[in-house]
Design a protein around this motif. Structure first.
Motif, PDB file in Angstrom:
ATOM      1  N   PRO A   3      -3.668 -23.834   6.563  1.00  0.00           N
ATOM      2  CA  PRO A   3      -2.652 -23.001   7.306  1.00  0.00           C
ATOM      3  C   PRO A   3      -1.311 -23.897   7.665  1.00  0.00           C
ATOM      4  O   PRO A   3      -0.376 -23.355   7.711  1.00  0.00           O
ATOM      5  CB  PRO A   3      -3.285 -22.578   8.745  1.00  0.00           C
ATOM      6  N   LEU A   4      -1.552 -25.170   8.201  1.00  0.00           N
ATOM      7  CA  LEU A   4      -0.619 -26.106   8.180  1.00  0.00           C
ATOM      8  C   LEU A   4       0.297 -26.415   7.282  1.00  0.00           C
ATOM      9  O   LEU A   4       1.401 -26.344   7.407  1.00  0.00           O
ATOM     10  CB  LEU A   4      -1.029 -27.438   9.093  1.00  0.00           C
ATOM     11  N   PHE A   5      -0.390 -26.489   5.995  1.00  0.00           N
ATOM     12  CA  PHE A   5       0.422 -26.788   4.799  1.00  0.00           C
ATOM     13  C   PHE A   5       1.524 -25.690   4.572  1.00  0.00           C
ATOM     14  O   PHE A   5       2.563 -25.858   4.001  1.00  0.00           O
ATOM     15  CB  PHE A   5      -0.440 -27.094   3.642  1.00  0.00           C
ATOM     16  N   ARG A   6       0.794 -24.294   4.715  1.00  0.00           N
ATOM     17  CA  ARG A   6       1.644 -23.117   4.319  1.00  0.00           C
ATOM     18  C   ARG A   6       2.895 -23.135   5.144  1.00  0.00           C
ATOM     19  O   ARG A   6       3.928 -22.980   4.827  1.00  0.00           O
ATOM     20  CB  ARG A   6       0.739 -21.719   4.514  1.00  0.00           C
TER      21      ARG A   6
ATOM     22  N   LEU B   3       8.915 -24.646   5.883  1.00  0.00           N
ATOM     23  CA  LEU B   3       9.895 -25.397   6.602  1.00  0.00           C
ATOM     24  C   LEU B   3      10.586 -26.161   5.746  1.00  0.00           C
ATOM     25  O   LEU B   3      11.823 -26.691   5.764  1.00  0.00           O
ATOM     26  CB  LEU B   3       9.117 -26.068   7.652  1.00  0.00           C
ATOM     27  N   THR B   4       9.938 -27.013   4.734  1.00  0.00           N
ATOM     28  CA  THR B   4      10.581 -28.221   3.990  1.00  0.00           C
ATOM     29  C   THR B   4      11.099 -27.642   2.761  1.00  0.00           C
ATOM     30  O   THR B   4      11.739 -28.240   1.957  1.00  0.00           O
ATOM     31  CB  THR B   4       9.551 -29.121   3.725  1.00  0.00           C
ATOM     32  N   ALA B   5      10.190 -26.476   2.004  1.00  0.00           N
ATOM     33  CA  ALA B   5      10.542 -26.043   0.723  1.00  0.00           C
ATOM     34  C   ALA B   5      10.399 -27.348  -0.194  1.00  0.00           C
ATOM     35  O   ALA B   5      11.175 -27.127  -1.374  1.00  0.00           O
ATOM     36  CB  ALA B   5      12.015 -25.785   0.667  1.00  0.00           C
ATOM     37  N   ASP B   6       9.555 -28.102  -0.048  1.00  0.00           N
ATOM     38  CA  ASP B   6       9.340 -29.276  -0.978  1.00  0.00           C
ATOM     39  C   ASP B   6       7.819 -29.616  -0.593  1.00  0.00           C
ATOM     40  O   ASP B   6       7.341 -30.018   0.358  1.00  0.00           O
ATOM     41  CB  ASP B   6       9.874 -30.588  -0.621  1.00  0.00           C
ATOM     42  N   ARG B   7       7.051 -29.520  -1.797  1.00  0.00           N
ATOM     43  CA  ARG B   7       5.504 -29.686  -1.707  1.00  0.00           C
ATOM     44  C   ARG B   7       5.199 -31.088  -1.118  1.00  0.00           C
ATOM     45  O   ARG B   7       4.461 -31.249  -0.249  1.00  0.00           O
ATOM     46  CB  ARG B   7       4.899 -29.394  -3.248  1.00  0.00           C
ATOM     47  N   HIS B   8       5.772 -32.062  -1.430  1.00  0.00           N
ATOM     48  CA  HIS B   8       5.728 -33.301  -1.165  1.00  0.00           C
ATOM     49  C   HIS B   8       5.984 -33.792   0.465  1.00  0.00           C
ATOM     50  O   HIS B   8       5.320 -34.458   1.093  1.00  0.00           O
ATOM     51  CB  HIS B   8       6.249 -34.615  -1.955  1.00  0.00           C
ATOM     52  N   LEU B   9       7.147 -33.155   0.718  1.00  0.00           N
ATOM     53  CA  LEU B   9       7.504 -33.137   2.026  1.00  0.00           C
ATOM     54  C   LEU B   9       6.768 -32.579   2.825  1.00  0.00           C
ATOM     55  O   LEU B   9       6.304 -32.993   4.112  1.00  0.00           O
ATOM     56  CB  LEU B   9       9.088 -32.566   2.384  1.00  0.00           C
ATOM     57  N   ALA B  10       6.139 -31.489   2.607  1.00  0.00           N
ATOM     58  CA  ALA B  10       5.192 -30.721   3.377  1.00  0.00           C
ATOM     59  C   ALA B  10       3.925 -31.401   3.307  1.00  0.00           C
ATOM     60  O   ALA B  10       3.365 -31.331   4.461  1.00  0.00           O
ATOM     61  CB  ALA B  10       4.840 -29.423   2.697  1.00  0.00           C
ATOM     62  N   GLU B  11       3.393 -32.042   2.330  1.00  0.00           N
ATOM     63  CA  GLU B  11       2.072 -32.836   2.626  1.00  0.00           C
ATOM     64  C   GLU B  11       2.311 -33.967   3.599  1.00  0.00           C
ATOM     65  O   GLU B  11       1.408 -34.262   4.371  1.00  0.00           O
ATOM     66  CB  GLU B  11       1.679 -33.386   1.331  1.00  0.00           C
TER      67      GLU B  11
END
Length: 167
Positions: A17-20, A25-33
């Motif tokens: 859920p936090l990753f989603r 928010l970031t629209a970028d997988r690496h920044l989201a991680e």
């Protein structure tokens, strides 16, 4: 109060859920991680003081949103300005009426994006968004209203046919 042994199981369940939320928010997988990792790190540090009956996921979401906004402020000072862009091959979508929500959201400030995503994508009430971001309800309503008006004027949300006629 949370025991550090409980944290590992909780973090495993909360990471999805936090990753989603971070990805929206970031629209970028690496920044989201990275954002989720920073959030879980802060949660781990404060875990012994967190009341598990008081919904630690809500506390984690609040931490995630605040980390996103403050992290964007810190990173903006380290960005380099350039007068040329790298030439990247980007596939063109030839779909009539398509809009680019990701680009429109990317043009918003971190706080504007956080308000819009929390309020409208997640459907949180104004009071909860205010608590998440540490602001007043009036500030959230005003920011949401101004941001929605800004999005409505955005050329990124105009259908392709309308964008072509404006160019």
């Amino acid at each position: 109060m949370g025991d550090r042994d409980d944290f590992e199981g909780w973090a495993r369940d909360a990471a999805g859920p936090l990753f989603r939320h971070a990805l929206m928010l970031t629209a970028d997988r690496h920044l989201a991680e990275d954002l989720v990792q920073e959030t879980l790190t802060k949660m781990y540090i404060h875990w012994p003081r967190i009341d598990l009956a008081a919904h630690p996921l809500a506390y984690a979401k609040q931490t995630l949103y605040r980390q996103f906004v403050s992290g964007r402020r810190r990173r903006s000072a380290a960005e380099l300005v350039t007068d040329s862009f790298p030439q990247l091959a980007v596939p063109e979508l030839d779909v009539a009426g398509s809009v680019d929500l990701r680009r429109a959201l990317g043009r918003l400030s971190p706080t504007e994006r956080a308000v819009v995503i929390a309020r409208y994508a997640e459907g949180l009430p104004t009071a909860e968004v205010a608590t998440l971001l540490g602001r007043s309800e009036a500030w959230v309503r005003k920011t949401a209203s101004r941001t929605l008006a800004k999005l409505r004027r955005s050329q990124d949300l105009a259908p392709d046919t309308e964008r072509r006629s404006l160019a």
